[in-house]
Every structure is written in C-alpha cells, then in structure tokens.
Motif scaffolding. Sequence first.
Motif, PDB file in Angstrom:
ATOM      1  N   VAL B  32       0.858  -1.185   0.000  1.00 38.15           N
ATOM      2  CA  VAL B  32       0.000   0.000   0.000  1.00 38.15           C
ATOM      3  C   VAL B  32       0.895   1.235   0.000  1.00 38.15           C
ATOM      4  CG1 VAL B  32      -1.948   1.173   1.090  1.00 38.15           C
ATOM      5  CG2 VAL B  32      -1.564  -1.265   1.514  1.00 38.15           C
ATOM      6  N   LEU B  33       0.815   2.010  -1.073  1.00 32.93           N
ATOM      7  CA  LEU B  33       1.574   3.253  -1.156  1.00 32.93           C
ATOM      8  C   LEU B  33       0.714   4.379  -0.613  1.00 32.93           C
ATOM      9  CD1 LEU B  33       3.078   2.788  -4.697  1.00 32.93           C
ATOM     10  CD2 LEU B  33       4.437   3.687  -2.810  1.00 32.93           C
ATOM     11  N   GLN B  34       1.268   5.154   0.322  1.00 28.01           N
ATOM     12  CA  GLN B  34       0.500   6.256   0.897  1.00 28.01           C
ATOM     13  C   GLN B  34       1.211   7.575   0.644  1.00 28.01           C
ATOM     14  OE1 GLN B  34       1.285   8.334   3.663  1.00 28.01           O
ATOM     15  NE2 GLN B  34      -0.726   9.309   3.842  1.00 28.01           N
ATOM     16  N   ASP B  35       0.415   8.597   0.253  1.00 24.24           N
ATOM     17  CA  ASP B  35       0.998   9.938   0.103  1.00 24.24           C
ATOM     18  C   ASP B  35      -0.107  10.995   0.179  1.00 24.24           C
ATOM     19  OD1 ASP B  35       2.935  12.011  -0.386  1.00 24.24           O
ATOM     20  OD2 ASP B  35       4.152  10.507  -1.402  1.00 24.24           O
ATOM     21  N   LEU B  36       0.252  12.259  -0.003  1.00 20.60           N
ATOM     22  CA  LEU B  36      -0.680  13.358   0.263  1.00 20.60           C
ATOM     23  C   LEU B  36      -1.783  13.519  -0.771  1.00 20.60           C
ATOM     24  CD1 LEU B  36       1.883  16.056   1.500  1.00 20.60           C
ATOM     25  CD2 LEU B  36       0.484  14.495   2.893  1.00 20.60           C
ATOM     26  N   THR B  37      -1.462  13.260  -2.067  1.00 16.29           N
ATOM     27  CA  THR B  37      -2.485  13.490  -3.105  1.00 16.29           C
ATOM     28  C   THR B  37      -2.555  12.303  -4.071  1.00 16.29           C
ATOM     29  OG1 THR B  37      -1.008  14.456  -4.755  1.00 16.29           O
ATOM     30  CG2 THR B  37      -1.906  15.960  -3.086  1.00 16.29           C
ATOM     31  N   GLU B  38      -3.677  12.223  -4.775  1.00 10.17           N
ATOM     32  CA  GLU B  38      -3.880  11.160  -5.777  1.00 10.17           C
ATOM     33  C   GLU B  38      -2.911  11.333  -6.939  1.00 10.17           C
ATOM     34  OE1 GLU B  38      -5.614   8.622  -5.342  1.00 10.17           O
ATOM     35  OE2 GLU B  38      -7.131   9.129  -3.839  1.00 10.17           O
ATOM     36  N   GLU B  39      -2.570  12.591  -7.266  1.00  7.65           N
ATOM     37  CA  GLU B  39      -1.647  12.863  -8.380  1.00  7.65           C
ATOM     38  C   GLU B  39      -0.271  12.268  -8.073  1.00  7.65           C
ATOM     39  OE1 GLU B  39      -3.571  15.373  -6.994  1.00  7.65           O
ATOM     40  OE2 GLU B  39      -5.029  15.080  -8.615  1.00  7.65           O
ATOM     41  N   ILE B  40       0.199  12.551  -6.867  1.00  9.15           N
ATOM     42  CA  ILE B  40       1.508  12.027  -6.452  1.00  9.15           C
ATOM     43  C   ILE B  40       1.486  10.499  -6.529  1.00  9.15           C
ATOM     44  CG2 ILE B  40       3.105  11.778  -4.507  1.00  9.15           C
ATOM     45  CD1 ILE B  40       2.209  14.575  -3.555  1.00  9.15           C
ATOM     46  N   LEU B  41       0.395   9.913  -6.062  1.00 10.73           N
ATOM     47  CA  LEU B  41       0.309   8.450  -6.021  1.00 10.73           C
ATOM     48  C   LEU B  41       0.237   7.837  -7.415  1.00 10.73           C
ATOM     49  CD1 LEU B  41      -2.012   8.096  -2.920  1.00 10.73           C
ATOM     50  CD2 LEU B  41       0.334   7.206  -3.129  1.00 10.73           C
ATOM     51  N   ALA B  42      -0.456   8.522  -8.331  1.00 13.76           N
ATOM     52  CA  ALA B  42      -0.551   7.997  -9.698  1.00 13.76           C
ATOM     53  C   ALA B  42       0.838   7.943 -10.333  1.00 13.76           C
ATOM     54  CB  ALA B  42      -1.485   8.889 -10.529  1.00 13.76           C
TER      55      ALA B  42
END
Lengths: 260, 260
Positions: B32-42
């Motif tokens: 599970v990758l976690q970060d602040l925004t959906e853009e960063i995660l994509a």
Amino acid sequence: MIEGIKRVACVGSGLVGQGWAALFAVNGYEVVLQDLTEEILAEAVERTAHHINTLVNAGLAKGPDEAVARLRTTTSLEEALSDANFVIESVFESLEVICPLYEDMDRLTPADVVLASSTSGFMMSDIARDMKLHPERAIVAHPWNPVHLVPLVELSPGGKTTQGTVDFTYRIMEDIGRVPVVLKKEVLGFIANRLSAVLWREALDLVDQGVASVEEVDKAIRAGPGIRWAIMGPHLTYHLGGGKGGIEYIMRHIGVKKAK
Amino acid sequence: MIEGIKRVACVGSGLVGQGWAALFAVNGYEVVLQDLTEEILAEAVERTAHHINTLVNAGLAKGPDEAVARLRTTTSLEEALSDANFVIESVFESLEVICPLYEDMDRLTPADVVLASSTSGFMMSDIARDMKLHPERAIVAHPWNPVHLVPLVELSPGGKTTQGTVDFTYRIMEDIGRVPVVLKKEVLGFIANRLSAVLWREALDLVDQGVASVEEVDKAIRAGPGIRWAIMGPHLTYHLGGGKGGIEYIMRHIGVKKAK
C-alpha cells in the motif's frame, strides 16, 4: 599496437611487472622480463602465463599460446633494454634502488624511448634526480592491483617530463586497454591512493568508535557506495544525488553539513 | 516471504518509497503506497511499475504484471496502516514532519508492527522522541539510491529499539534481496554516507589543489578503487594489499605514512 613500438621491457618482474607483461603480451607486443635471478624470472613467466590465461578465459584477450610465446627473460638490464621501444619499471620501492636504476636506464636507451615507473610511493621529479641525459622521457605510470584486471593507470609527469612523453604513454596505455588519468601536479599518493587512504581512515575510525565491526563496514561499502563508485566517481554521484538541482542543490543543502 | 507478513505500507511514495514498493511487490508482498495526493500516487505507481520492469528485465524478478497488481494506493494514513504487517516510511526529511508522523503511526498500528524509517539524516532516538506507546518497534532502515538496484540497507536501532525489532527487520530485508548491515551505535550519516563524505571531501580538495579535474578524479575512482570497493571493502583491500603479511604488514610499513 602503436606504430614503431614492438618490444617492451618490463624491468622488475614481481607482482606488478607480471601484470604489465601479461597486458603487453596479449596485445601483441614482444615482452622482455628483467630481474635479478633466473629463479625469480622462471616464477614470473609462470605467473604471467597464468594472468594471460585469466584474460583469455574472461574473454578479454585471444590466443594464450601466442601471447606466452612473446615473453622472453634476462637477468641483464643492458640486454633487456638493448632493443626495447618502451620500458615499464616495477622494482622495489626505494629511492636508493630506483635513482641509480634511472641513471643507468637513461644511459642504456636511445633518447626517444619512454621510461615509465609503476611506483606508488615516489614522484618522478625525485626518481629522475640523477638522470643526466634525457629526464624528459621519464614518467610515472602507476597501475592498480591486480594490474591485468583493474584498468586505472595514473600518469604523473615529473618537473622535466615533456607533453610528448605524456601523450605517448597515454596512447600506449589505451592501446593495452587501460584507462589512463593524467595528473596536472605531482602529489604524494597520486589521486586514487589518496582517496583510498581517507576512506580507510574513516573506516578504521568507525570500527574504533564502536559503530560497526571491520566486517560490517566492509559489507556496507561493498553492497552500497562501492557499486556506485565502480560506475561513476564521487562528484557525479553527488550531482545525481541532487536530483534536478544537481550538485548545486547538494552543496547548498548538505554540503556544509558534510564538511563538518 | 516471511510468515505472517503479507502487507507492507510504504508511507511516502517519492523516489525512495517507489523503490521499496517495487522490491516488496516483486517479492510477493501486497503493497500500500501512501501519500498526500492522488496525483503524487498515480505518478508513484507508474514509476514503481517501471522499476518492477527493470528488475524483471535484469533477471532479478519474475512476473511483472502480478507484481504491479499487488500495488494499492491511498491518501489516508489510517487506511494505509489499518492492515499493514510492516511499515517502511520514506517521507520528507524534517523532524517537524517525522516526529508527529511516528506519534500517529504508533497510535494507529498494533504493537507488534515494526516501523522502519528510510531517513539518511536523523537517528531513531530523535525520530521516536514523541512515540508514547511502543518506541521499541521503530528502527532506521536506510537504503541507497537507486533503492531497487543497490542492495545495501543500514539498520540503525534507536535507544529504545529492541533486538527483536532489529532481527525482524534484518530478516525481511534479506527476504527482499537486500544486504542489511547493523550499526552498534547511533551516528550521524550511518556508515556509508560518512565514508562517502570523506571520499568526496578529498576529491574536492584534489580538484581545489589543481591536481586533476572533476572528470579525471571521477574517472580515476571508477576505473580503479571503485571496482575493488564493489567487490570488497577498504579493510579487506588493504589486507590483501599487504601480501603474505596482510594488514599487519601494511600497518607497519605504510600505515603511519597514510595517517598523515
């Protein structure tokens, strides 16, 4: 092979001389190994043949038998030098031994024969001290052990060495598959030994301070920075480490911290 | 895979988090990758998939599609941690960011979940400062860039970290093909960055003193000692350099000179 250069004299047939002999022989040069006794030379030829086989087995050279057939030996310095077009010296590291040797070699070879020293401990300006005729053709060409496997050769010209001598040595080193680096200024330890020494001092200090054992420190280098340093040097490593900002970013953000 | 460990949370999905995600995914773990925004995660998923392909193309892993299918993302820390059996954190290096994060992660995970930090700049004793419940399961696991390619991981336990946490982290790192090294004592820069920093300082000094250019110093490292350091560390290098006398010979004959 470089035009006009057929025969190379390896003066001193120890570990380093054997490496040079193997490299020149597999690249088509006639090699004369010179040392004090026939016993030393017999062992040197055996080990040189072993290195030649290693290179052939690794796919780095062809025709082991032809290469071995290019090796000759002699205990006479005069005989070794008599028809050599290039001399690479790898004798015991002592100015008491080396200075008179260069004085002799200067006398025994034509002026256009380059005399290169494998020394790791001395600068050419000191080695060439007693050369009365042509000190301009003497240069340090310091290799790394194992000489037949590690490509670095540090070229360190002395105070009297000409650019022609540097250029010729650079060419012949590239011709035998080496990676020559030229120093702009004489300095004890040249480049690579100085860099190795500081790494070792910090490694010893980490063990001393109880941070990690000798084995763990070595393991850390091997599995981490060592891999990167085999591909690129420290400047490029930090430049890439700075991301888009490059080494300027690193300098601005962690350079000062690292300098402490 | 280690028994009972199925899901790994990568908190922070930047360059380092992407490397971890690729390594865990190709080794069979759900990530599970976690970060602040959906853009960063994509973008993180795209790059992680790229790393996975690199590993597969290099023959270091199998089944790129299955590995990519094991990646999930979320912007919620709570969701990322809710069913994670191991947490590897790689967020921005600032104690103002990290300390509250470890306080939160301490609260949001069961006591037996190990929390590992990729930090290169801080010690676990400082990071764990505000952990009120179970600071004994927090440890530094500092990787080297590129994380999916360079195997070194430095494990640096904090003052409260238990041996069980060290052992577990060691096992899971070996399980994903890493080479873990354990520090016996907390020290700024751990082992490898300290060693890199001294090498860099000497490299900069050689350029500064006019001995050689940036490019030539890097070339010297790459073609010489770098090759040896990728195979063995500095202690073993000098031990072999001493011939039959080993490192004792080196210490007696050139150790003092090198220390100057």
